[in-house]
Design an enzyme around this catalytic site. Structure first.
Site, PDB file in Angstrom:
ATOM      1  N   LYS A 142       0.808  -1.226   0.000  1.00 53.32           N
ATOM      2  CA  LYS A 142       0.000   0.000   0.000  1.00 53.32           C
ATOM      3  C   LYS A 142       0.837   1.270   0.000  1.00 53.32           C
ATOM      4  O   LYS A 142       0.552   2.198  -0.731  1.00 53.32           O
ATOM      5  CB  LYS A 142      -0.864   0.064   1.269  1.00 53.32           C
TER       6      LYS A 142
ATOM      7  N   ARG B  82     -10.464   1.815   8.415  1.00 60.60           N
ATOM      8  CA  ARG B  82     -10.030   0.461   8.712  1.00 60.60           C
ATOM      9  C   ARG B  82     -11.141  -0.384   9.315  1.00 60.60           C
ATOM     10  O   ARG B  82     -10.927  -1.522   9.683  1.00 60.60           O
ATOM     11  CB  ARG B  82      -8.880   0.524   9.713  1.00 60.60           C
TER      12      ARG B  82
ATOM     13  N   ARG C   2      10.622  -6.020   6.051  1.00 64.79           N
ATOM     14  CA  ARG C   2      10.454  -4.575   5.855  1.00 64.79           C
ATOM     15  C   ARG C   2      11.343  -3.772   6.804  1.00 64.79           C
ATOM     16  O   ARG C   2      11.507  -4.113   7.967  1.00 64.79           O
ATOM     17  CB  ARG C   2       8.983  -4.241   6.138  1.00 64.79           C
TER      18      ARG C   2
ATOM     19  N   ARG D 158      10.549  -1.543  12.009  1.00 69.63           N
ATOM     20  CA  ARG D 158       9.478  -0.863  12.727  1.00 69.63           C
ATOM     21  C   ARG D 158       9.142  -1.611  14.004  1.00 69.63           C
ATOM     22  O   ARG D 158       9.094  -2.827  14.008  1.00 69.63           O
ATOM     23  CB  ARG D 158       8.237  -0.807  11.837  1.00 69.63           C
TER      24      ARG D 158
ATOM     25  N   ARG E  37      -2.071  -7.944  13.730  1.00 71.52           N
ATOM     26  CA  ARG E  37      -2.532  -6.922  12.783  1.00 71.52           C
ATOM     27  C   ARG E  37      -3.218  -7.558  11.584  1.00 71.52           C
ATOM     28  O   ARG E  37      -4.207  -7.032  11.088  1.00 71.52           O
ATOM     29  CB  ARG E  37      -1.373  -6.025  12.363  1.00 71.52           C
TER      30      ARG E  37
HETATM   31  P1  ADP Z   1       0.111  -1.612   8.859  1.00 69.19           P
HETATM   32  O1  ADP Z   1      -0.814  -1.477   7.674  1.00 69.19           O
HETATM   33  O2  ADP Z   1       1.311  -2.440   8.561  1.00 69.19           O
HETATM   34  O3  ADP Z   1      -0.591  -2.041  10.110  1.00 69.19           O
HETATM   35  P2  ADP Z   1       0.139   1.293   9.248  1.00 69.19           P
HETATM   36  O4  ADP Z   1       1.313   2.177   9.142  1.00 69.19           O
HETATM   37  O5  ADP Z   1      -0.970   1.483   8.292  1.00 69.19           O
HETATM   38  O6  ADP Z   1       0.733  -0.181   9.162  1.00 69.19           O
HETATM   39  O7  ADP Z   1      -0.489   1.383  10.720  1.00 69.19           O
HETATM   40  C1  ADP Z   1       0.312   1.236  11.864  1.00 69.19           C
HETATM   41  C2  ADP Z   1      -0.553   1.262  13.127  1.00 69.19           C
HETATM   42  O8  ADP Z   1      -1.237   2.535  13.221  1.00 69.19           O
HETATM   43  C3  ADP Z   1      -1.688   0.246  13.191  1.00 69.19           C
HETATM   44  O9  ADP Z   1      -1.239  -1.020  13.644  1.00 69.19           O
HETATM   45  C4  ADP Z   1      -2.634   0.919  14.187  1.00 69.19           C
HETATM   46  O10 ADP Z   1      -2.152   0.824  15.498  1.00 69.19           O
HETATM   47  C5  ADP Z   1      -2.538   2.360  13.787  1.00 69.19           C
HETATM   48  N1  ADP Z   1      -3.540   2.742  12.765  1.00 69.19           N
HETATM   49  C6  ADP Z   1      -3.298   3.125  11.475  1.00 69.19           C
HETATM   50  N2  ADP Z   1      -4.443   3.434  10.835  1.00 69.19           N
HETATM   51  C7  ADP Z   1      -5.446   3.243  11.732  1.00 69.19           C
HETATM   52  C8  ADP Z   1      -6.866   3.382  11.683  1.00 69.19           C
HETATM   53  N3  ADP Z   1      -7.507   3.786  10.563  1.00 69.19           N
HETATM   54  N4  ADP Z   1      -7.577   3.097  12.799  1.00 69.19           N
HETATM   55  C9  ADP Z   1      -6.970   2.695  13.932  1.00 69.19           C
HETATM   56  N5  ADP Z   1      -5.637   2.532  14.045  1.00 69.19           N
HETATM   57  C10 ADP Z   1      -4.877   2.798  12.976  1.00 69.19           C
END
Ligand code: ADP
Ligand code: ZN
Length: 212
Positions: free
Chosen positions: A13, A88, A127, A159, A171
């Site tokens: 993504k 999400r 990653r 990360r 996740r």
């Molecule tokens: P990944 O897709 O690998 O989980 P992201 O960078 O998109 O990585 O998100 C990292 C973290 O940020 C998530 O595990 C969550 O804790 C938080 N997060 C991101 N977007 C949202 C969202 N829309 N709602 C709730 N938590 C979120």
């Protein structure tokens, strides 16, 4: 164009969002980046979200929706935007529709990148990310010199939430339980665009531009 991008962790993504953002000249807004930036800058908001992000839990909806509401009121997004990582879950998707309706807009497309579970796990475990600017790398695609970011010279690291296999699986579980149901919702609205996420970034991007 107003679009959201989702898919399991490791689907690519971030990489594809960057390319879409350049081609269509729209800002890419990634909730994960906003949260990580707030945490590393030590802001009050960062303090509220830190424990969730670092343990692989969802940040509470009210905090997440509020940050998106603010971001979508800024000038640079009035001609379009891409959201990476939001919504999400169905509750966030409803909130997004309301925020856009208040501004007189609606979404043009919901892009989902599909990859099998093994591929996504392998990609996440390899990653790496610049601790300063957030640029993504991979053990198979490292920076030019010694884990130093090509763009800003920052340290390229793993990360926090990618370090532990259990957090990664957590996740992915949350993705299947809470995010995947968005497909049916956007299909009903006629804006779902499903794209196969395996292959080179170049090939995947070609598939994306074909459906957008
Ligand atoms: P990944 O897709 O690998 O989980 P992201 O960078 O998109 O990585 O998100 C990292 C973290 O940020 C998530 O595990 C969550 O804790 C938080 N997060 C991101 N977007 C949202 C969202 N829309 N709602 C709730 N938590 C979120
Ligand atoms: Zn960097």
């Amino acid at each position: 164009m107003r679009l959201v991008v989702f898919g399991p962790q490791g689907a690519g993504k971030g990489t594809q969002s960057q390319r879409i953002s350049e081609k269509f000249e729209i800002p890419a807004i990634a909730t994960g980046d906003i949260f990580r930036w707030a945490i590393s800058s030590g802001t009050e908001f960062g303090g509220k979200v830190k424990s969730y992000v670092e343990s692989g839990q969802m940040v509470p909806d009210d905090l997440t929706i509020e940050i998106i509401r603010q971001r979508l009121s800024e000038d640079d997004v009035q001609n379009g935007f891409l959201l990476d990582g939001f919504p999400r879950n169905l509750f966030q998707a409803d909130a997004l529709d309301r925020i856009l309706a208040e501004q007189g807009y609606k979404l043009d497309a919901a892009l989902v990148l599909e990859v099998p579970q093994e591929v996504s796990e392998r990609r996440i475990l390899g990653r790496r990310m610049c601790s300063q600017c957030g640029r993504n790398y991979h053990i198979d695609n490292p920076p030019k010199s010694d884990w130093t970011c090509d763009v800003c010279g920052g340290d390229v690291v793993r990360r926090q939430d990618d370090k532990d296999d259990e957090k990664v699986r957590q996740r992915l579980r949350l993705y299947h339980e809470q995010t995947e149901p968005l497909k049916a919702r956007y299909a009903d609205k006629g804006i779902l665009r499903e794209v196969e996420g395996q292959g080179t970034p170049h090939d995947v991007f070609a598939r994306i531009t074909a459906v957008l």
